[in-house]
Motif scaffolding. Structure first.
Motif, PDB file in Angstrom:
ATOM      1  N   THR A  23    -106.566 -87.242  90.613  1.00 33.70           N
ATOM      2  CA  THR A  23    -105.664 -88.395  90.832  1.00 33.70           C
ATOM      3  C   THR A  23    -105.247 -88.722  92.349  1.00 33.70           C
ATOM      4  N   GLU A  47    -108.090 -89.433  94.611  1.00 32.28           N
ATOM      5  CA  GLU A  47    -108.415 -90.952  94.520  1.00 32.28           C
ATOM      6  C   GLU A  47    -107.420 -91.703  95.317  1.00 32.28           C
ATOM      7  N   ARG A  48    -106.145 -91.328  94.976  1.00 33.32           N
ATOM      8  CA  ARG A  48    -105.196 -91.901  96.079  1.00 33.32           C
ATOM      9  C   ARG A  48    -105.425 -91.996  97.522  1.00 33.32           C
ATOM     10  N   GLN A 102    -108.667 -91.539  98.920  1.00 33.08           N
ATOM     11  CA  GLN A 102    -109.739 -92.163  99.063  1.00 33.08           C
ATOM     12  C   GLN A 102    -109.091 -93.913  99.241  1.00 33.08           C
ATOM     13  N   LYS A 103    -108.135 -94.092  98.641  1.00 31.17           N
ATOM     14  CA  LYS A 103    -108.115 -95.547  98.666  1.00 31.17           C
ATOM     15  C   LYS A 103    -107.245 -95.896  99.757  1.00 31.17           C
ATOM     16  N   HIS A 104    -106.468 -95.051 100.437  1.00 30.82           N
ATOM     17  CA  HIS A 104    -105.408 -95.199 101.561  1.00 30.82           C
ATOM     18  C   HIS A 104    -106.365 -95.809 102.824  1.00 30.82           C
ATOM     19  N   LYS A 105    -105.670 -96.843 103.241  1.00 27.47           N
ATOM     20  CA  LYS A 105    -106.699 -97.339 104.282  1.00 27.47           C
ATOM     21  C   LYS A 105    -106.537 -96.476 105.562  1.00 27.47           C
ATOM     22  N   ILE A 158    -110.015 -94.121 104.635  1.00 22.76           N
ATOM     23  CA  ILE A 158    -111.117 -94.668 104.107  1.00 22.76           C
ATOM     24  C   ILE A 158    -112.297 -94.109 104.500  1.00 22.76           C
TER      25      ILE A 158
END
Length: 123
Positions: A45, A48-49, A51-54, A57
């Motif tokens: 989790t 994934e958090r 990876q999604k953070h700008k 990226i």
């Protein structure tokens, strides 16, 4: 196996100043280790958090399992108070340079995040 002077210095520091009972140079997780499923899901989790953070990226281009197996911590220490020290040593006489400033930044961040995820997964 060659031992880097920086790694040797940090190794001695952890043993004699931080009083680590266990120290290891070039620590890597074993491919045969099976993490606790609950902890692994928490790490997934978090991965994934990240990876999604700008801001991150561009950092990870592989999945969590590959990221964990690629982890290497230059010096790992464990003291009698259950404190874990994870130190990566990089020294270049003219400064750290892994390509462009962006490439260098991304590589350093990736190394730190890998270590963070692996430590959370296995410790």
């Amino acid at each position: 196996m060659k031992i880097d002077v920086g790694e040797s210095l940090v190794y001695s520091y952890l043993r004699h100043v931080k009083n680590c009972y266990i120290t290891q140079i070039n620590w890597k997780p074993s491919g045969t280790w099976i993490p606790d499923p609950g902890i692994y899901e928490q790490v997934r989790t978090e991965f994934e958090r990240i990876q999604k953070h700008k801001a991150f990226i561009e950092i990870f281009k592989t999945g969590l399992d590959h990221t964990l197996t690629q982890t290497e911590i230059d010096v790992l220490g464990f003291d009698q108070h259950n404190t874990i020290y994870a130190i990566n040593v990089t020294f270049h006489e003219l400064g750290i340079n892994f390509g462009s400033k962006t490439d260098t930044r991304n590589r350093v961040i990736k190394n730190l995040l890998r270590a963070h995820l692996a430590l959370n997964c296995y410790f």
